[in-house]
Design a protein around this motif. Sequence first.
Motif, short mmCIF file in Angstrom:
data_model
loop_
_atom_site.label_atom_id
_atom_site.label_comp_id
_atom_site.label_asym_id
_atom_site.label_seq_id
_atom_site.Cartn_x
_atom_site.Cartn_y
_atom_site.Cartn_z
N LYS A 106 0.84 -1.20 0.00
CA LYS A 106 0.00 0.00 0.00
C LYS A 106 0.87 1.25 0.00
O LYS A 106 0.59 2.22 -0.72
CB LYS A 106 -0.92 0.02 1.22
CG LYS A 106 -2.09 -0.92 1.13
CD LYS A 106 -2.93 -0.81 2.40
CE LYS A 106 -4.11 -1.76 2.39
NZ LYS A 106 -4.90 -1.67 3.65
N SER B 47 2.39 1.84 -3.41
CA SER B 47 1.39 2.37 -4.32
C SER B 47 1.14 3.85 -4.05
O SER B 47 1.06 4.67 -4.98
CB SER B 47 0.10 1.57 -4.18
OG SER B 47 -0.92 2.12 -4.97
N LEU B 48 1.02 4.20 -2.79
CA LEU B 48 0.79 5.60 -2.43
C LEU B 48 1.98 6.48 -2.79
O LEU B 48 1.81 7.63 -3.20
CB LEU B 48 0.48 5.73 -0.93
CG LEU B 48 -0.95 5.47 -0.51
CD1 LEU B 48 -1.07 5.47 1.01
CD2 LEU B 48 -1.89 6.49 -1.11
N ALA C 76 3.95 6.12 -5.33
CA ALA C 76 3.84 6.39 -6.77
C ALA C 76 2.80 7.48 -7.02
O ALA C 76 3.01 8.38 -7.84
CB ALA C 76 3.48 5.11 -7.52
N LYS C 77 1.69 7.42 -6.28
CA LYS C 77 0.65 8.43 -6.41
C LYS C 77 1.17 9.80 -5.98
O LYS C 77 0.90 10.81 -6.62
CB LYS C 77 -0.56 8.03 -5.57
CG LYS C 77 -1.70 9.02 -5.63
CD LYS C 77 -2.88 8.56 -4.80
CE LYS C 77 -4.01 9.59 -4.86
NZ LYS C 77 -5.17 9.18 -4.09
N ILE C 78 1.94 9.83 -4.88
CA ILE C 78 2.50 11.09 -4.39
C ILE C 78 3.45 11.70 -5.42
O ILE C 78 3.43 12.91 -5.66
CB ILE C 78 3.22 10.88 -3.03
CG1 ILE C 78 2.19 10.55 -1.94
CG2 ILE C 78 4.05 12.08 -2.65
CD1 ILE C 78 2.80 10.05 -0.65
N GLU D 250 3.39 11.28 -8.62
CA GLU D 250 2.56 11.78 -9.72
C GLU D 250 1.86 13.09 -9.34
O GLU D 250 1.83 14.04 -10.13
CB GLU D 250 1.51 10.72 -10.09
CG GLU D 250 0.67 11.07 -11.29
CD GLU D 250 -0.32 9.97 -11.63
OE1 GLU D 250 -1.47 10.31 -11.93
OE2 GLU D 250 0.07 8.78 -11.58
N MET D 251 1.33 13.13 -8.12
CA MET D 251 0.67 14.35 -7.65
C MET D 251 1.65 15.52 -7.63
O MET D 251 1.30 16.65 -8.00
CB MET D 251 0.10 14.14 -6.24
CG MET D 251 -1.07 13.19 -6.18
SD MET D 251 -1.56 12.80 -4.47
CE MET D 251 -2.36 14.33 -3.99
N GLU E 191 -0.14 19.27 -7.89
CA GLU E 191 -1.40 19.24 -7.15
C GLU E 191 -1.25 19.98 -5.83
O GLU E 191 -0.14 20.28 -5.38
CB GLU E 191 -1.86 17.80 -6.96
CG GLU E 191 -2.25 17.16 -8.29
CD GLU E 191 -2.94 15.83 -8.14
OE1 GLU E 191 -3.61 15.59 -7.11
OE2 GLU E 191 -2.82 15.01 -9.08
N GLN F 275 -1.41 12.43 1.77
CA GLN F 275 -1.00 11.13 1.24
C GLN F 275 0.33 10.70 1.83
O GLN F 275 0.54 9.53 2.15
CB GLN F 275 -0.92 11.18 -0.30
CG GLN F 275 -2.24 11.40 -0.98
CD GLN F 275 -3.25 10.33 -0.64
OE1 GLN F 275 -2.96 9.14 -0.69
NE2 GLN F 275 -4.46 10.74 -0.27
#
Length: 91
Positions: free
Chosen positions: A15, A18-19, A21-23, A25-26, A31, A39
């Motif tokens: 988890k 995955s987060l 990678a999201k961070i 990208e954000m 963002e 996050q």
Amino acid sequence: MKTNNKEKALINFKKAQSLLAKIAEMTQNNEYCVDIMQQNLAVIGLLRSAHEMLMENHLNSCFKNAMASKNEKRKREMTEEILKVTKLFNK
């Protein structure tokens, strides 16, 4: 490590991965900072929880076995390891 703890820790690591990678990208997408920080805190929480599971398992297995042995050098080494990891965790 107990299978249940191992599975829970692994889930937390996946988890967190995955987060992260999201961070990334954000951040690349510029963002809102507070959304990124939230996050980030979620990742920190997942990693702290996984660490606690690993520590609990280590204390109940490896450390416990070392303390039950008659090997004073091993006992000292184990105690030093726990202190070192605890200090790092609390930084």
